[in-house]
Write a protein that holds these residues in place. Structure first.
Motif, short mmCIF file in Angstrom:
data_model
loop_
_atom_site.label_atom_id
_atom_site.label_comp_id
_atom_site.label_asym_id
_atom_site.label_seq_id
_atom_site.Cartn_x
_atom_site.Cartn_y
_atom_site.Cartn_z
N GLU A 93 17.31 -3.12 1.80
CA GLU A 93 17.84 -1.88 1.21
C GLU A 93 18.90 -2.17 0.17
OE1 GLU A 93 16.23 0.60 2.01
OE2 GLU A 93 15.44 0.29 4.03
N PHE A 139 0.87 2.29 6.82
CA PHE A 139 0.44 2.98 5.60
C PHE A 139 -0.02 4.41 5.89
CE2 PHE A 139 -3.33 4.07 2.96
CZ PHE A 139 -2.64 4.40 1.79
N PHE A 176 17.51 2.56 8.71
CA PHE A 176 17.44 3.82 7.95
C PHE A 176 18.80 4.50 7.87
CE2 PHE A 176 16.95 8.50 8.31
CZ PHE A 176 16.62 8.75 6.99
N ILE A 193 8.43 -2.37 10.60
CA ILE A 193 8.46 -2.13 9.15
C ILE A 193 8.18 -0.68 8.81
CG2 ILE A 193 7.93 -4.48 8.38
CD1 ILE A 193 5.05 -3.55 7.88
N ASP A 250 2.93 6.67 6.85
CA ASP A 250 3.73 7.10 5.70
C ASP A 250 2.99 8.18 4.93
OD1 ASP A 250 5.82 7.00 3.81
OD2 ASP A 250 4.59 5.74 2.51
N TYR A 288 6.64 8.76 12.19
CA TYR A 288 7.08 7.43 12.59
C TYR A 288 7.19 7.34 14.11
CZ TYR A 288 10.14 3.43 13.36
OH TYR A 288 10.67 2.27 13.84
N ASP A 329 21.24 2.54 5.65
CA ASP A 329 21.01 2.74 4.22
C ASP A 329 21.51 4.12 3.79
OD1 ASP A 329 19.96 2.18 1.67
OD2 ASP A 329 18.19 3.38 2.12
N PHE A 330 21.23 5.10 4.62
CA PHE A 330 21.64 6.48 4.34
C PHE A 330 23.16 6.55 4.24
CE2 PHE A 330 22.04 11.06 5.55
CZ PHE A 330 21.16 11.59 4.63
N VAL A 366 9.72 1.78 9.63
CA VAL A 366 10.98 2.46 9.34
C VAL A 366 11.41 2.25 7.89
CG1 VAL A 366 12.77 0.74 9.85
CG2 VAL A 366 13.09 3.09 10.56
N LEU A 367 10.87 1.20 7.26
CA LEU A 367 11.20 0.96 5.85
C LEU A 367 10.70 2.10 4.97
CD1 LEU A 367 10.57 -2.83 5.31
CD2 LEU A 367 12.73 -1.62 5.24
N GLU A 368 9.69 2.82 5.44
CA GLU A 368 9.14 3.94 4.67
C GLU A 368 10.07 5.15 4.73
OE1 GLU A 368 6.72 3.16 2.96
OE2 GLU A 368 5.63 1.58 4.00
N LEU A 369 10.92 5.17 5.75
CA LEU A 369 11.93 6.23 5.86
C LEU A 369 12.98 6.01 4.78
CD1 LEU A 369 12.71 6.46 9.69
CD2 LEU A 369 11.70 8.26 8.31
N ARG A 370 12.76 6.52 3.59
CA ARG A 370 13.71 6.32 2.49
C ARG A 370 14.82 7.35 2.63
NH1 ARG A 370 13.59 1.84 0.63
NH2 ARG A 370 11.53 0.92 0.63
N ALA A 371 16.04 6.89 2.51
CA ALA A 371 17.19 7.80 2.53
C ALA A 371 17.16 8.66 1.27
CB ALA A 371 18.48 7.00 2.59
N LEU A 407 0.86 -1.19 0.00
CA LEU A 407 0.00 0.00 0.00
C LEU A 407 0.89 1.23 0.00
CD1 LEU A 407 -2.71 -0.77 2.72
CD2 LEU A 407 -3.14 -0.44 0.30
N PHE A 421 9.85 11.28 9.79
CA PHE A 421 10.44 10.74 11.01
C PHE A 421 9.54 11.00 12.22
CE2 PHE A 421 13.25 10.91 14.71
CZ PHE A 421 13.82 9.65 14.61
#
Lengths: 194, 194, 194, 194
Positions: free
Chosen positions: C24, B90, C90, B20, B93, B46, C93-94, B22-27, A25, B43
């Protein structure tokens, strides 16, 4: 290997399956009504799969409870089931994004049919273990018939998707309903002889 | 099904939900100040959701401790709660990326209201099981009132988001604070009668 | 809440943290040497974080073993630790994607400093519980000193990153080495008085 | 640390590894036959890795069952194994997307060789613990030989990939088959002396 180990590992995998689906999602970049409309079918397919996997979890729990010994055959029948269940997040996402495409609908039906068939094989092994027990044998035979019916219905949804996707969706909604209702009976039975 | 099985599965799902997100926290591809500024709200959302889910986990634990038998109704009330909790990553995010959009704020409030209502339904079933116990009944009634209040506040955040998103954010911060404080009392009570 | 419940939940979260980091590691679309070179630092940062989180897991296990009762303060100190640990994927990955940018290096150091500080707070609560036990008190004081040293070193890596990222990397490698070596002593101690 | 704690944590990590691989199965935006053809190899590589990780899980379970005490060496040998297992989802995705590139094939073989070698080291520690037990020593020596053979075969798949990727694939299919068949014998042995 003990039954509790098998169950703990299966539960871990099922808990992950049920939860990672939500990762598909994706939040739309611009929250317009059009974007929300696109999220709708993905959300509905997630809800349906959550229900289907939850039912499988409950059934799996009842099934494992009747296990006497963890044979190699039982172990690999179980891993076979977990494999097809682990594909559910993929076919769910595929369906949510392409819900008007017969191929996406058929693929969803195919994976659920394979899950159902994996359950059938797993219970076959269980029936072999409980051969002496007449009361359980009758119970298992009745569950197997229902299981087989759901596999046939899911397989039917494959060609039906190319005729009318709505007919396939009807099957996808009908089967959980069919499993959801008699759950109480099963559960009370489980409580009756722990 | 035993209480410990229900709890272990729920814990597995909650542990995954909490992690999971934290997986939405894209670098960001280019770590400029502007990119960092964009990560900020994601952040913060989150962090807020981590706190909310952690409180739910603690409350869920206390609730399950009072369960006498796992009925079908209790099982499905619990799965209903897990479903709405699994949607938290979801909406979190979505909020983090569109925190100025009333719709994203309203959606976040809606999911938390549904989680709160799922808790209400789950406890209703528990109250039915503990009907004879006067002391527990009083305790449950007090928790249910607080639960209902938080549901109403979360529902209030929906229309409020279209007036002022800050009013909705105030509710989102107020409710965890409200739950966080009396936690000690609950915990000591739990220790008093194990 | 029992110690085993706290431990099981924490372990679930840590197991997920340690494993999702690999998500990642995106496979490059075209497996050229240049693409592989880009994966290199991401892989190295994953390896380093795996080691750091594994050490935290071992230390967390020893720490929880000494817990007498799960107070609200202990529960929330533990959740605070899990929060900062959940941010590790996070910052990893960063760092992997921007390993030459001081900000990415500083952010990595900051999160590990916060994890270390969360460990410090958690052990503070534990020390309060073990006040009478002189032998344990001495052991805890020694571990706390080492913990504080690692927090100071991690904090030092923040300004250092703007001078030379290699100095910060040296700290990131030094601290796991410092924790890795005396692990045997701790473990044998744990075996001595179970 | 107890054996059951080590096993529970390992199982958690393995359950996540086996399940997150499916997240790499991205649903194509347009479900054409060409898009489906592209998903094919990714799905096959997922299926192969699921089987390989499942075999590792079963073997890991048997191995941990023979553990007498969790020494630091055993703990870190186990974490070393989990690290290389956690890289399996990455090399699987890499292979699925670039199955005609020798480098992707070689990388897959390399990670599985490292997993096999980690198993070898872990069992070395176990053999040290069981030094007095002649019957177990013989059993372990036989398993170690098979383990070493699979490591050599996986290492062989690296240069072979640059000659013919099909030769490497043959090795990837051969080794699970080799492990899959004698599983029954192992399992029955485990049941014989619990």
């Amino acid at each position: 290997m003990t039954t509790s180990r098998l169950e703990a590992f299966s539960d871990g995998v099922i808990a992950i399956i049920v939860t990672i689906m939500v990762l598909e999602l994706r939040a739309p970049a611009h929250p317009t009504w059009a974007a929300r409309a696109k999220v709708g079918p993905v959300f509905l397919s997630y809800g349906l799969s959550f229900l289907v996997v939850a039912i499988m979890w409950v059934n799996h729990h009842h099934l494992v409870h009747a296990v006497h010994e963890v044979t190699a055959r039982l172990l690999w029948s179980n891993l076979n089931l977990l494999f097809w269940m682990s594909v559910v997040p993929f076919v769910t996402d595929f369906l949510g994004k392409n819900y008007r495409q017969p191929m996406a609908v058929a693929l969803y039906g195919l994976d659920l049919a394979l899950c159902g068939f994996a359950f059938y094989l797993l219970r076959m092994e269980l029936i072999r273990q409980n051969e002496g027990n007449m009361r359980m044998a009758e119970h298992h035979a009745s569950v197997q018939r229902k299981n087989l019916l759901s596999v046939i219905l899911y397989l039917l949804s494959l060609p039906l998707a190319y005729v009318s996707i709505y007919a396939s969706f009807a099957i996808f909604v009908l089967i959980p309903a069919m499993y959801f209702l008699p759950e109480k009976k099963l559960l009370s039975m489980d409580e009756g002889n722990p």
